[in-house]
Design a protein around this motif. Structure first.
Motif: not given
Length: 518
Positions: A278-282
């Motif tokens: 549930d982690i959105s990474v850039a």
């Protein structure tokens, strides 16, 4: 002379969580056993590493340990830090009753006496932590002069990496690959060298992230203002923060719970995870965002290895994260300039003079009360304070001579926030990104400082040519330390465990006291 200590644990490997288990299971029967093991490690290695400026007098340590052990025996458990030794960066004030000076590495402050502990020290004492001593640092947290090598102070000497054979290489740049980096140099090296399981450092811009990355540690610089800076020798109230340095994310979360005075239902230890689901990474291009050749002298293969392994780490995360955006377009701190003036530096210099005056003025005793007094002291003691390898205090001079009105300061600060936030990180966070990743040896710390964002560091790998660690930094939106703890714990579960310094173990085996030939 320190007493001999039997060690049912390896100081190079042990973390605070493990030590607490040993105490609970009575495998280690007293907190003094822990203290003696770490004092022995300091005694063995610090003639070379110069990571610790001073340790708490043994008589006082014995009294503190006895009291905490008696509490434990009565069932009075203060929490995960009860009876655990910790080291403090020597810009974090301690009252003279703790038996430690507070010098910021400067001879000008060696005889100073704070009226009270820094607020974070009182929080640690209430949690049952044992203040083992003070760590070395870049003098005045690197605020004194420009372009000087990190990790040196007149009080503590030159801190060396526990990983790099032979110490800082002759002719290396100020943040070259042989450097342990700074300014929280001693706090990072001390934990990596097994002097204590945990430590506190501080960061204005990069002073936790970079040295932690080079010591294979976890750290976090919290959102500006979240952790009290009361009683900390300042650089800038707008950019400074205290932060923990640890071997595990659990230990970091425990310290963060204490430092932020969270209630149990809000504890960061509840944010620990093992997945990226549930982690959105850039991510940022490591080649564009790592320190350039003006700061780090290139070495054959080193930069290519760092770029390659960081990109490989990105790919591993991309396969696991809920969402992933590669090479996002984040405004680089080089662009935070107006009318050819570095806005962050102007604010830092203005804050340095005012904030340092406030700290000095509040001391119960001090030889110096103004920045100008410190400049004069350094000139009078130039042999010790201004040696050829650290011979300037031009940043102090600029701060002392800066004429900036409150209105001008406010205009510059608002413009800087616009660069870092409105034109910088906010559009990325508002697009659904939880965290932005980049090299720990890099410029993301400046974006975090200018925007007031929390930023963390995680260990990744070790350079083939000299063994020094390198890592990755992670920045989240303001107030989202919970996201960073989640990211760090997912990282810890995904990548290989950190390695202790092999050179230190070899030195311990070859000699009862390590020498400078390490």
């Amino acid at each position: 002379m320190q007493p001999q200590s039997t060690k049912p644990f390896d100081p190079l490997l042990a973390d605070a969580g493990t030590l607490q288990e040993l105490l609970d299971q009575k495998i280690v029967t007293t907190s003094l056993e822990l203290v003696d093991a770490y004092l022995a490690q300091i005694e063995t290695h610090d003639d070379y590493l110069h990571a610790v400026i001073q340790t708490t007098p043994r008589e006082l340590l014995e009294t503190i340990c006895k009291h905490l052990d008696e509490e434990r025996a009565r069932g009075c458990d203060r929490g995960p830090l009860h009876g655990i030794p910790i080291l403090l960066k020597d810009n974090i004030a301690t009252h003279p009753s703790l038996g430690l000076a507070t010098t910021a590495g400067s001879l000008a402050l060696k005889s100073s006496k704070p009226r009270a502990n820094a607020h974070v020290v009182d929080l640690l004492l209430e949690s049952g932590a044992i203040i083992l001593g003070k760590t070395n640092l870049s003098e005045f947290s690197n605020a004194r002069g420009y372009m000087m090598p990190s990790g040196w102070s007149a009080v503590g000497g030159q801190t060396q990496s526990a990983y790099v054979h032979g110490g800082i290489a002759e002719g290396d740049s100020r943040l070259g690959h042989s450097s342990p980096a700074g300014s929280s140099t001693g706090s990072a090296v001390a934990v990596s060298a097994g002097y204590a399981p945990i430590s506190l450092g501080t960061e204005t811009d990069g002073s936790l992230i970079c040295p932690a990355g080079r010591a294979a540690l976890y750290t976090i610089k919290p959102t500006i203002g979240l952790v009290s800076q009361k009683g900390v020798v300042p650089v800038s109230r707008h950019f400074d923060s205290v932060g923990p340095m640890t071997k595990t994310v659990y230990d970091l979360a425990v310290l963060l719970d204490v430092l932020t005075e969270k209630s149990p239902e809000e504890f960061y230890t509840k944010c620990l995870t093992t997945t990226w689901n549930d982690i959105s990474v850039a991510t940022l291009d490591p080649k564009l965002w790592r320190y350039d050749s003006g700061m780090v002298k290139p070495m054959p293969g080193a930069e290519k290895q760092m770029d390659r392994e960081i990109r490989e780490a990105y790919l591993k995360i991309e396969a696991r994260a809920e969402r992933f955006k590669g090479n996002v377009n984040l405004s680089h701190p080089r662009t935070f300039v107006f009318n050819e003036v570095n806005i962050k530096e102007v604010i830092t210099l203005a804050d340095l003079r005012a904030d340092l005056h406030d700290y000095l003025d509040d001391l119960e005793e001090s030889e110096v009360r103004f920045l100008e007094h410190i400049i004069a002291f350094n000139n009078e003691h130039a042999d010790e304070e201004l040696p050829s390898h650290h011979g300037n205090q031009d940043r102090f001079h600029r701060a002392a001579n800066l004429d900036l009105s409150l209105r001008e300061h406010d205009v510059n600060l608002r413009l800087l926030r616009w660069f870092a936030r409105t034109q910088g990180a906010e559009p990325i966070f508002n697009s659904g990104v939880d965290v932005i990743l980049g090299p720990a040896d890099g410029f993301l710390t400046s974006v975090a400082a200018c925007g007031g964002y929390p930023i963390a560091a995680m260990p990744l790998s070790y350079l083939d040519f000299n063994g020094r660690p390198f890592g990755v930094s992670a920045m989240a939106a303001r107030g989202r330390e919970d996201i960073l703890v989640k990211v760090m714990s997912a990282w810890e579960a995904t990548f290989p465990a950190r390695r202790p310094p092999p050179l230190l173990r070899k030195a311990s085996e070859e000699s009862p006291r390590a020498s400078g030939s390490m």
